[in-house]
Write an enzyme that holds these catalytic residues in place. Structure first.
Site, PDB file in Angstrom:
ATOM      1  N   THR A 138      -2.931   5.491  34.070  1.00  6.33           N
ATOM      2  CA  THR A 138      -2.187   4.305  33.567  1.00  6.33           C
ATOM      3  C   THR A 138      -1.397   4.824  32.597  1.00  6.33           C
ATOM      4  O   THR A 138      -1.448   5.351  31.781  1.00  6.33           O
ATOM      5  CB  THR A 138      -3.281   3.200  33.021  1.00  6.33           C
ATOM      6  OG1 THR A 138      -4.275   3.005  33.900  1.00  6.33           O
ATOM      7  CG2 THR A 138      -2.648   2.022  32.603  1.00  6.33           C
TER       8      THR A 138
ATOM      9  N   GLN B 263      -7.701   0.846  47.155  1.00 10.24           N
ATOM     10  CA  GLN B 263      -8.019  -0.288  46.717  1.00 10.24           C
ATOM     11  C   GLN B 263      -8.667  -1.339  47.757  1.00 10.24           C
ATOM     12  O   GLN B 263      -9.733  -1.867  47.478  1.00 10.24           O
ATOM     13  CB  GLN B 263      -6.868  -0.858  45.792  1.00 10.24           C
ATOM     14  CG  GLN B 263      -7.244  -2.265  44.969  1.00 10.24           C
ATOM     15  CD  GLN B 263      -5.914  -2.974  44.149  1.00 10.24           C
ATOM     16  OE1 GLN B 263      -5.170  -2.446  44.414  1.00 10.24           O
ATOM     17  NE2 GLN B 263      -6.234  -4.178  43.733  1.00 10.24           N
TER      18      GLN B 263
ATOM     19  N   GLU C  99       2.220  -1.450  38.848  1.00  8.80           N
ATOM     20  CA  GLU C  99       2.093  -2.923  38.435  1.00  8.80           C
ATOM     21  C   GLU C  99       2.648  -2.986  37.020  1.00  8.80           C
ATOM     22  O   GLU C  99       2.240  -2.233  36.089  1.00  8.80           O
ATOM     23  CB  GLU C  99       0.586  -3.472  38.520  1.00  8.80           C
ATOM     24  CG  GLU C  99      -0.059  -3.294  39.632  1.00  8.80           C
ATOM     25  CD  GLU C  99      -1.424  -4.190  39.686  1.00  8.80           C
ATOM     26  OE1 GLU C  99      -2.105  -4.030  38.538  1.00  8.80           O
ATOM     27  OE2 GLU C  99      -1.694  -4.552  40.810  1.00  8.80           O
TER      28      GLU C  99
ATOM     29  N   ASP D  79       0.407  -0.053  35.364  1.00  2.00           N
ATOM     30  CA  ASP D  79      -0.901   0.141  35.987  1.00  2.00           C
ATOM     31  C   ASP D  79      -0.674   0.597  37.614  1.00  2.00           C
ATOM     32  O   ASP D  79      -0.844  -0.134  38.441  1.00  2.00           O
ATOM     33  CB  ASP D  79      -1.821  -1.396  36.075  1.00  2.00           C
ATOM     34  CG  ASP D  79      -2.980  -1.261  36.796  1.00  2.00           C
ATOM     35  OD1 ASP D  79      -3.599   0.050  36.947  1.00  2.00           O
ATOM     36  OD2 ASP D  79      -3.447  -1.999  37.339  1.00  2.00           O
TER      37      ASP D  79
ATOM     38  N   GLU E 104       3.230  -4.292  33.713  1.00  2.00           N
ATOM     39  CA  GLU E 104       2.459  -5.130  32.598  1.00  2.00           C
ATOM     40  C   GLU E 104       2.798  -4.822  31.276  1.00  2.00           C
ATOM     41  O   GLU E 104       3.571  -3.933  31.132  1.00  2.00           O
ATOM     42  CB  GLU E 104       0.838  -4.555  32.931  1.00  2.00           C
ATOM     43  CG  GLU E 104       0.458  -4.599  34.408  1.00  2.00           C
ATOM     44  CD  GLU E 104      -1.098  -4.778  34.379  1.00  2.00           C
ATOM     45  OE1 GLU E 104      -1.921  -4.820  33.360  1.00  2.00           O
ATOM     46  OE2 GLU E 104      -1.511  -4.409  35.605  1.00  2.00           O
TER      47      GLU E 104
ATOM     48  N   HIS F 144       1.794 -13.774  40.736  1.00  2.00           N
ATOM     49  CA  HIS F 144       1.214 -12.684  41.170  1.00  2.00           C
ATOM     50  C   HIS F 144      -0.050 -12.807  41.931  1.00  2.00           C
ATOM     51  O   HIS F 144      -0.540 -12.317  42.980  1.00  2.00           O
ATOM     52  CB  HIS F 144       0.872 -11.561  40.077  1.00  2.00           C
ATOM     53  CG  HIS F 144       0.108 -10.379  40.557  1.00  2.00           C
ATOM     54  ND1 HIS F 144       0.545  -9.420  41.445  1.00  2.00           N
ATOM     55  CD2 HIS F 144      -0.939  -9.866  40.373  1.00  2.00           C
ATOM     56  CE1 HIS F 144      -0.278  -8.439  41.537  1.00  2.00           C
ATOM     57  NE2 HIS F 144      -1.403  -8.690  40.949  1.00  2.00           N
TER      58      HIS F 144
ATOM     59  N   GLU G 114       4.229  -6.845  46.352  1.00  3.39           N
ATOM     60  CA  GLU G 114       4.660  -8.192  46.454  1.00  3.39           C
ATOM     61  C   GLU G 114       6.071  -7.903  47.056  1.00  3.39           C
ATOM     62  O   GLU G 114       6.953  -8.835  47.680  1.00  3.39           O
ATOM     63  CB  GLU G 114       4.800  -9.168  45.005  1.00  3.39           C
ATOM     64  CG  GLU G 114       3.241  -9.101  44.636  1.00  3.39           C
ATOM     65  CD  GLU G 114       3.111  -9.732  43.229  1.00  3.39           C
ATOM     66  OE1 GLU G 114       3.051  -8.724  42.535  1.00  3.39           O
ATOM     67  OE2 GLU G 114       3.409 -10.905  42.799  1.00  3.39           O
TER      68      GLU G 114
ATOM     69  N   ASP H  32      -8.263  -4.415  32.057  1.00  3.39           N
ATOM     70  CA  ASP H  32      -6.938  -5.004  32.583  1.00  3.39           C
ATOM     71  C   ASP H  32      -7.195  -6.234  33.288  1.00  3.39           C
ATOM     72  O   ASP H  32      -8.240  -6.450  33.860  1.00  3.39           O
ATOM     73  CB  ASP H  32      -6.566  -3.971  33.754  1.00  3.39           C
ATOM     74  CG  ASP H  32      -5.162  -4.295  34.222  1.00  3.39           C
ATOM     75  OD1 ASP H  32      -4.383  -4.589  33.379  1.00  3.39           O
ATOM     76  OD2 ASP H  32      -4.937  -3.893  35.449  1.00  3.39           O
TER      77      ASP H  32
ATOM     78  N   ARG I 159      -2.993   1.443  46.862  1.00  2.05           N
ATOM     79  CA  ARG I 159      -3.441  -0.121  47.503  1.00  2.05           C
ATOM     80  C   ARG I 159      -4.308   0.144  48.662  1.00  2.05           C
ATOM     81  O   ARG I 159      -5.108  -0.594  48.883  1.00  2.05           O
ATOM     82  CB  ARG I 159      -2.167  -0.714  48.135  1.00  2.05           C
ATOM     83  CG  ARG I 159      -1.124  -1.112  47.227  1.00  2.05           C
ATOM     84  CD  ARG I 159      -1.875  -2.410  46.055  1.00  2.05           C
ATOM     85  NE  ARG I 159      -0.614  -2.683  44.988  1.00  2.05           N
ATOM     86  CZ  ARG I 159      -1.120  -3.189  43.917  1.00  2.05           C
ATOM     87  NH1 ARG I 159      -2.369  -3.565  43.983  1.00  2.05           N
ATOM     88  NH2 ARG I 159      -0.103  -3.330  43.116  1.00  2.05           N
TER      89      ARG I 159
ATOM     90  N   LYS J 265      -7.282   2.833  40.779  1.00  5.89           N
ATOM     91  CA  LYS J 265      -6.430   2.507  39.849  1.00  5.89           C
ATOM     92  C   LYS J 265      -6.836   3.574  38.879  1.00  5.89           C
ATOM     93  O   LYS J 265      -6.058   3.554  37.542  1.00  5.89           O
ATOM     94  CB  LYS J 265      -6.557   1.158  39.366  1.00  5.89           C
ATOM     95  CG  LYS J 265      -5.968  -0.117  40.270  1.00  5.89           C
ATOM     96  CD  LYS J 265      -6.455  -1.453  39.782  1.00  5.89           C
ATOM     97  CE  LYS J 265      -5.706  -2.293  40.346  1.00  5.89           C
ATOM     98  NZ  LYS J 265      -4.442  -2.653  40.323  1.00  5.89           N
TER      99      LYS J 265
HETATM  100 CA    CA Z   1      -3.205  -4.303  36.932  1.00  4.61          CA
END
Ligand code: CA
Length: 406
Positions: free
Chosen positions: A249, A232, A191, A225, A193, A124, A352, A117, A229, A245
């Site tokens: 996925t 992480q 996420e 993804d 993607e 971002h 975000e 990834d 948080r 993570k």
């Molecule tokens: Ca990612």
């Protein structure tokens, strides 16, 4: 309406023809399918009926044999499929192998080999930098404009759209906590993607050049993804993402071949820093893709990230991933990194969108900073196609279920 009469303007018309793997109603047998409107063509059965030499590639329970066959075959198979669904003389024979999309079960379309990834959106990366390193002189890390940053993820937990995602548990430690605690994540995020699927392998020790991208990469899909948080934030220094993570996925059930996206190719944003030769694409054909992504939570669109804003291209990511001599395998999957545009409504993560929990989103069912149990997140996208058409990407959807840990 006969299945071949796909309404004009349908993003899954004969100009698209993405590949998946399905089981017909009442069957557990898996086979390669091609989407046409709201139907799925059993491609292997159709190939057999027409005496096509591609039956042995298509009457298979996974896309891997087709992925490994290489670009010439990919183009030939696509040409054949296009003829089967558009030339009236073929349609009668092929019509028997169309299944209503709503009646079939869709599966993970290929055996995922390695999963990587990336982190290719400048917007971002800057947003994350501003939130987590507010005192830094530059919101980007010093390496960001020199190489596509990435990490190796967990291929065994890549799941197909529609698969529930169990809320992960783990260690977390907020800055004010005296010690870490264990429990279900309270900051579960998405996420948005795009995933790239490698078909043709490469030899260990021989880097794949920028210009060989299309010889190796078959197509793309939407990818979520999922990211915890809190887990992480506590674990990632200094080796990067791990358990925050690796629990899941999600990818779409449909892989859109690069050949369907010729009209969506665009130049990436202007490069602001000189690149080393193996990444320098200034003289190459456009390496970006104009994909318009939508992110919906429980049916409400919360963001529309534009993939055309990605700083690093998929070709640069492939070149970087192999420049040390690491080899590619059929079924390798690599994610673009969270897609975030310059505007607040174009951000591809709740981190975000809520600015680290400060600004909750207003949804009809209540406020959201991060995901609640029962929330359904759906990514969808389209790209410009030939003659003003739209090429739809298969959606990727997943529902959060309660943690297995009490
Ligand atoms: Ca990612």
């Amino acid at each position: 309406m006969p299945p071949f009469d796909v309404p004009e303007g349908d993003p899954f018309g004969p100009h698209n023809l993405p590949y998946g793997v399905f089981s017909p109603a009442g069957s557990t047998e898996r086979t390669v399918g091609v989407r046409l409107g709201d139907h799925v063509l059993d491609a292997g059965a159709a190939a057999r009926a027409l005496g096509s030499p591609y039956a042995s590639l298509l009457a298979r329970p996974s896309l891997n044999p087709l992925l490994a066959a290489g670009r010439t075959t990919w183009s030939d198979v696509r040409r054949a499929l296009t003829a089967w669904v558009t030339v009236p003389a073929h349609q009668e024979a092929v019509g028997a192998f169309l299944h209503p999309l709503a009646s079939v079960t869709l599966h993970l379309p290929f055996e995922v080999a390695d999963y990587v990834d990336f982190y290719a959106s400048e917007n971002h990366a800057r947003n994350v930098g501003q939130m987590f390193r507010p005192d830094a002189a530059d919101s980007l890390t010093p390496n960001w404009k020199h190489l596509p940053i990435g990490y190796h993820g967990r291929s065994g937990t890549v799941v197909v759209s529609g698969t529930d995602v169990v809320r992960p548990s783990g260690q977390r430690k907020a800055p004010a906590d005296p010690a870490p605690v264990f429990g279900p994540s309270v900051r579960l995020d998405i996420e948005a993607e795009v995933g790239f699927v490698v078909g043709v392998p490469s030899e260990r020790g021989r880097p794949v050049a920028l210009g060989d991208f299309r010889e190796h990469v078959f197509g793309l899909c939407l990818l979520n993804d999922w990211s915890a948080r809190d887990i992480q934030a506590w674990e990632y220094v200094p080796l990067g993402p791990f358990l925050g993570k690796s629990f899941a996925t999600s990818v779409s059930a449909w892989i859109t071949p690069l050949d369907a996206l010729e009209d969506a190719r665009v130049a990436p944003p202007d490069r602001t820093h000189p690149l080393l030769p193996y990444l320098d694409d200034a003289q190459d054909e456009p390496g970006g893709y104009d994909l318009r992504i939508s992110v919906a939570i429980n049916g409400s669109v919360v963001s529309e990230p534009p993939f055309s804003t990605m700083y690093w291209t998929a070709a640069q990511q492939l070149a970087h991933m192999t420049v040390n001599g690491a080899s590619l395998r059929t079924g390798d999957l690599y994610g673009s990194g969270t897609v975030s545009g310059p505007e607040p409504w174009q951000r591809g993560s709740l981190l975000e969108l809520s600015w680290n929990g400060r600004d909750p989103l207003e949804l009809p069912e209540g406020k959201r900073t991060f995901l609640q149990d029962g929330d359904v997140v759906t990514l969808s996208a389209w790209a410009p196609g030939p003659g003003g058409t739209r090429v739809g990407l298969g959606e990727v959807s997943g529902r959060i279920t309660a943690s297995a840990v009490v």
